[in-house]
Design an enzyme around this catalytic site. Structure first.
Site, mmCIF file in Angstrom:
data_model
loop_
_atom_site.group_PDB
_atom_site.id
_atom_site.type_symbol
_atom_site.label_atom_id
_atom_site.label_comp_id
_atom_site.label_asym_id
_atom_site.label_seq_id
_atom_site.Cartn_x
_atom_site.Cartn_y
_atom_site.Cartn_z
ATOM 1 N N ASP A 1 34.580 43.086 3.238
ATOM 2 C CA ASP A 1 35.794 43.380 3.977
ATOM 3 C C ASP A 1 35.533 42.856 5.401
ATOM 4 O O ASP A 1 34.388 42.545 5.736
ATOM 5 C CB ASP A 1 36.030 44.896 3.971
ATOM 6 C CG ASP A 1 37.151 45.314 4.894
ATOM 7 O OD1 ASP A 1 38.231 44.713 4.813
ATOM 8 O OD2 ASP A 1 36.948 46.237 5.704
ATOM 9 N N ASP B 1 37.680 43.880 8.779
ATOM 10 C CA ASP B 1 37.974 44.808 9.876
ATOM 11 C C ASP B 1 37.188 46.105 9.744
ATOM 12 O O ASP B 1 37.269 46.791 8.725
ATOM 13 C CB ASP B 1 39.473 45.115 9.911
ATOM 14 C CG ASP B 1 40.274 43.899 10.326
ATOM 15 O OD1 ASP B 1 40.281 43.599 11.525
ATOM 16 O OD2 ASP B 1 40.868 43.229 9.455
#
Length: 242
Positions: A25, A27
């Site tokens: 991922d 953020d």
């Protein structure tokens, strides 16, 4: 000390899984951008005399923008005061000024360089759309150049946002060869992202913000306070050369 190394060698002898591919991922996991969302959302809510809290943040994290905007307006009782569209428009202009200054999180560069040096294919699966991705990564080109590919939230193959498995399955399909979900390890900070990884049949390591309630940790195969604590050998990956 002997018992510690014995335990470590036992863990190394029996990895949690035989991982060949890694999906990150972005953020709150690779880049420290989540604080910007919190800061901006606090400012918007303050105008209505309301406070942004972490239970609301947990519900919004990792979701597609339109969905998180709807949750924000509903949960904060802003119906009739602010539409999800108005919220996104205002948040957008405030965020664009902040994104280019985001920094890498601890342990990220060490892990990415280690996996790359050992020939482990890596991808990024981010809910961020192309425009935001460009702003967030403009000062981190070197790190992202080590990724095999990046799948973004506005990719046509991503029909539904996390916790749907779409984005992780799309990322898996773009690696070379036929990769099995069980061979993929996903790194996430958000509960919806962990759920998406598990729904895709993959293993999930969660590196949550310390302010996220521990009740949101369930579902992850491993929870770490920082990527600095990740031990590749536990997942059948080449160990760090300390």
């Amino acid at each position: 000390m002997a018992s510690t190394s014995a335990n470590e060698s036992a863990a190394a002898a029996q990895p949690r899984a035989a991982i060949s591919h890694v999906i990150f991922d972005m953020d709150g996991l690779l880049l420290d951008t989540e604080g910007f969302y919190t800061e901006v959302q606090e400012k918007i809510l303050a105008r209505y005399g309301k406070v942004f809290d972490w239970s609301l943040k947990a519900k919004m994290m990792g979701k597609k923008a339109t969905e998180s905007a709807r949750i924000f307006v509903d949960e904060c009782g802003l119906d009739g005061l602010l539409t999800p569209e108005q919220f996104l428009e205002e948040r957008e202009s405030m965020l664009q000024a902040l994104f280019p200054s985001c920094t890498k999180l601890p342990g990220v560069l060490r892990l990415v360089h280690h996996l790359h040096a050992n020939g482990i294919p890596m991808a990024v699966a981010t809910g961020s759309h192309k425009r935001h991705f460009a702003l967030k990564t403009q000062n981190h080109q070197e790190m992202f150049s080590l990724m095999h590919h990046v799948v973004m939230g506005d990719d046509p193959e991503v029909k539904a946002g996390k916790p749907s498995p779409d984005i992780f399955l799309a990322a898996m399909r773009r690696f070379e060869g036929n990769v099995e979900p069980s061979k993929c390890l996903v790194f996430e900070d958000a509960p919806s992202g962990v759920a998406a990884a598990k729904n895709a049949g993959m293993s999930a390591v969660m590196v949550p913000d310390p302010r996220l309630d521990v009740s949101y940790h369930k579902g992850a195969d491993q929870v770490l306070s920082s990527l600095l604590n990740f031990k590749p050998s536990e997942w059948g990956l080449p160990p760090f050369k300390e």
